[in-house]
Design a protein around this motif. Structure first.
Motif, short mmCIF file in Angstrom:
data_model
loop_
_atom_site.label_atom_id
_atom_site.label_comp_id
_atom_site.label_asym_id
_atom_site.label_seq_id
_atom_site.Cartn_x
_atom_site.Cartn_y
_atom_site.Cartn_z
N ASP A 116 0.21 3.16 2.18
CA ASP A 116 -0.01 2.75 3.56
C ASP A 116 -0.15 1.23 3.59
O ASP A 116 -1.06 0.67 2.97
CB ASP A 116 -1.28 3.41 4.11
CG ASP A 116 -1.53 3.07 5.58
OD1 ASP A 116 -0.66 2.43 6.21
OD2 ASP A 116 -2.60 3.45 6.10
N ARG A 117 0.74 0.56 4.29
CA ARG A 117 0.74 -0.90 4.30
C ARG A 117 -0.49 -1.49 4.99
O ARG A 117 -0.80 -2.67 4.80
CB ARG A 117 2.00 -1.44 4.98
CG ARG A 117 2.20 -1.00 6.41
CD ARG A 117 3.40 -1.68 7.02
NE ARG A 117 3.21 -3.11 7.10
CZ ARG A 117 4.16 -3.98 7.39
NH1 ARG A 117 5.39 -3.55 7.60
NH2 ARG A 117 3.91 -5.27 7.47
N ASP A 118 -1.18 -0.69 5.78
CA ASP A 118 -2.39 -1.17 6.45
C ASP A 118 -3.65 -0.98 5.62
O ASP A 118 -4.73 -1.42 6.03
CB ASP A 118 -2.55 -0.45 7.80
CG ASP A 118 -1.41 -0.76 8.75
OD1 ASP A 118 -0.92 -1.89 8.72
OD2 ASP A 118 -1.03 0.14 9.52
N ASP A 119 -3.53 -0.31 4.48
CA ASP A 119 -4.67 -0.08 3.60
C ASP A 119 -4.66 -1.15 2.52
O ASP A 119 -3.79 -1.16 1.63
CB ASP A 119 -4.57 1.32 2.97
CG ASP A 119 -5.86 1.72 2.26
OD1 ASP A 119 -6.60 0.82 1.83
OD2 ASP A 119 -6.10 2.93 2.12
N SER A 124 6.28 -9.44 8.84
CA SER A 124 5.39 -10.10 7.88
C SER A 124 5.87 -11.53 7.67
O SER A 124 6.83 -11.78 6.93
CB SER A 124 5.38 -9.33 6.55
OG SER A 124 4.59 -9.99 5.61
#
Length: 598
Positions: free
Chosen positions: A180-183, A258
């Motif tokens: 998960d890129r948000d973790d 990003s």
């Protein structure tokens, strides 16, 4: 005896009944519980490794359980430990000879197993993870599930970092697939896995056989600037196109938004590759504009991306910006203005540079004159030559004294001396003096312009402050004369009446009845957008009042727009088709008659 069967032991461990499993092991005097059970031939040691129970592993190992035993589809204890991410169990198995590169696969069938064994243990092993693809090693599983510690342990014990499964996928291509890129914690593990694999000489440009992507595509998708930098520093291809959509890592990171990762890619790639197209001719600037990533658009434009690039459907980057980014006109203006580079050298820096150049010329010519006129008493040593050269720069050349026949004995290389003297006159008296004067004048003009801008800014601030003062409720009181109150109102208010017309193509048919208006200007559209999205934040004492005034103005504008649209519909409904045709026929007849008469 049934309590000592290996089936009961495996089921107890699989269901988390560890005390019961310990009791079964204690009653097993003949080491029958280390055997495989069920149709899949699962062993108790494999299930204990999956559950992470080192105490049970020790007891089973003492009873002779095999560390590298596999079931019917090739799953061993190390496979389960790597899948679950249990680094302690992984280290335990590797220290006892666990095969680090064991691959899963169907090794035999259940033909020789009695039917009673199949029916009695039909539920054994149903909770164990099933393989997704044949030929995968424990390193594949650890990388896929983002277990960085297990990956390090396997690599340190010699795991093949370039091992391929049945679909030719290496562990590096599986990195980040379940992240998960948000973790932040999971992203840190992902970066660590990439660093471990690349340090162990993993092939960074291996291509996924199904999607045609590389590990750099995956890092760009996750927006990991650190992983992207690691891959690029080890030779990853920054502009490789995947076969499914023709997207490069630059396209992907522009879509994800990003900015940090985008800057890493832009620094690693050649400038002319910034406008690389995908399968439908979209550039990275198109992708960032479609997603509304303002900072990515800004970075791409500053690095030379083409705003006029066109897709197969004819959409330019400017069209995408106007369609997907709020306040596009102000945004584009801001970007283009920021791309203009100006040098803000102070006058002192300019004078220092000129004086430094003067010093070099004085020293150079003084040495030249000291050599050429060494017989002259004024250039006898270096110090006198420098002083005399400075005096000559003021206009005291004394040509006759230097080149007279009487003093000719002191002139060395007469032709060269005259050439150097002429160059000295040109540089010192004409070029450098005029250059210094021009620079001084230019600096003065710059200071005057800056002062003028500051004066206008102060005037604007004064006018704004005066408007705030005159808008105070004191000046709206009844104690003021009505004419004075109307005068103040007319000075500070701006009319907000907006006239809208129907589309231009409709007026093309009725241009003989109504004059065709032009489109609404872009700056007016921008102003309307700002008016609609503006939030009134004022001082604490006037917050409620200002919000009420803003809502009243906005309601008035919308009511005015509705009224004008309604009047326009009524006006256009008065002209039916027959009246338009009849009027056109009359006008054509009049034009024909006028032509004949002329």
């Amino acid at each position: 005896m049934q309590e000592c069967d290996p089936d009961h032991l495996v089921l107890a461990i699989e269901n988390g009944e560890f005390e019961r499993a310990s009791e079964i092991l204690a009653r097993d005097c003949q080491n029958r519980c280390v055997c495989s059970v069920s149709a899949l031939q699962v062993t108790a040691l494999q299930v204990a490794a999956w559950q992470g129970r080192i105490d049970l592993l020790d007891r089973l190992y003492e009873k002779g359980a095999g560390v590298n035993d596999v079931d019917k589809i090739g799953r061993c204890a190390l496979y389960y430990a790597a899948h679950r991410g249990n680094v302690d169990v992984t280290e335990w198995l590797l220290q006892r000879g666990g095969y680090v590169d064991a691959k899963i696969g169907v090794y035999s069938c259940t033909k020789g197993i009695p039917y009673t064994s199949l029916t009695k243990a039909c539920f054994v092993g149903r909770k164990l993870p099933l393989p997704v693809c044949w030929g995968r090693t424990p390193l594949h599983q650890a990388v896929k599930n983002n277990h960085a510690d297990v990956v390090r342990a396997l690599v340190e014990h010699g795991a093949d970092v370039n091992a391929k499964d049945e679909r030719l996928v290496t562990p590096l291509l599986l990195a980040g697939s379940a992240t998960d890129r948000d973790d932040l914690k999971e992203m840190t593990k992902f970066v660590e896995i990439v660093k471990i694999l690349v340090a162990a000489k993993a092939f960074v440009n291996i291509i996924h056989p199904d999607t045609g992507t590389t590990a750099l595509h995956h890092a760009a998708m996750l927006g990991s600037a650190e992983a992207t930098e690691i891959l690029l520093s080890n030779g990853a291809w920054p502009m490789y196109k995947c076969k499914s959509s023709g997207s490069t890592p630059l396209h992907i990171v522009a879509s994800t938004g990003s900015t940090e990762t985008l800057m890493v890619l832009l620094e690693a790639m050649l400038p002319h590759n910034i406008d690389t197209r995908d399968q439908i001719n979209r550039t990275a600037l198109h992708r960032a504009s479609y997603r509304g990533h303002r900072e990515c658009v800004r970075a791409l434009v500053e690095h030379g991306a083409n705003l006029a690039a066109t897709t197969k459907t004819g959409t330019t980057v400017v069209d995408a910006i106007f369609a997907h980014i709020p306040r596009p006109l102000a945004f584009i203006t801001e970007i283009l203005d920021s791309c203009v580079r100006t040098t803000n050298n102070s006058p002192l820096e300019t004078y220092d540079n000129v004086l430094l150049a003067f010093g070099y010329l004085i020293v150079g010519f003084a040495l030249s004159f000291a050599v050429l006129f060494h017989g002259n008493d004024q250039f006898r040593d270096f110090w006198r030559a420098v002083v005399r050269t400075v005096v000559m720069m003021m206009g005291e050349y004394e040509y006759e004294e230097l080149f007279s026949a009487e003093n000719g004995r002191g002139t060395f290389l007469p032709i060269t001396s005259r050439i150097v003297f002429f160059a000295f006159i040109m540089l010192s008296s004409i070029v450098l003096i005029n250059l210094m004067i021009g620079l001084a004048v230019n600096d003065i003009q710059g200071l005057e312009k800056e002062g003028h801008i500051r004066r206008l800014l102060k005037q604007a601030e004064f006018v704004a402050h005066l408007e705030r003062v005159t808008s105070h409720r004191i000046f709206r009181g009844n104690w003021l004369h009505p004419r004075l109150r109307m005068l103040l109102h007319s000075r500070r208010d701006i009319p907000t009446k907006i006239t809208l017309f129907s589309r231009e193509n409709y007026f093309h048919h009725v241009n003989h009845l109504v004059e065709s208006p032009s489109k609404i200007p872009a700056d007016l559209v921008e102003a309307l957008f700002l008016l609609a999205t503006k939030t009134f934040h004022k001082n604490d004492n006037l917050t409620g009042k200002n919000i009420e005034i803003g809502d009243t103005k906005l309601t008035s504008i919308l009511s005015n727009l509705e009224e004008q649209v309604r009047e326009l519909k009524i006006h256009l409904s008065q002209f039916d088709e027959s009246e338009i045709v009849e009027t056109a026929r009359i006008q054509n007849k009049a034009c024909t008659k006028k032509t004949v008469n002329s």
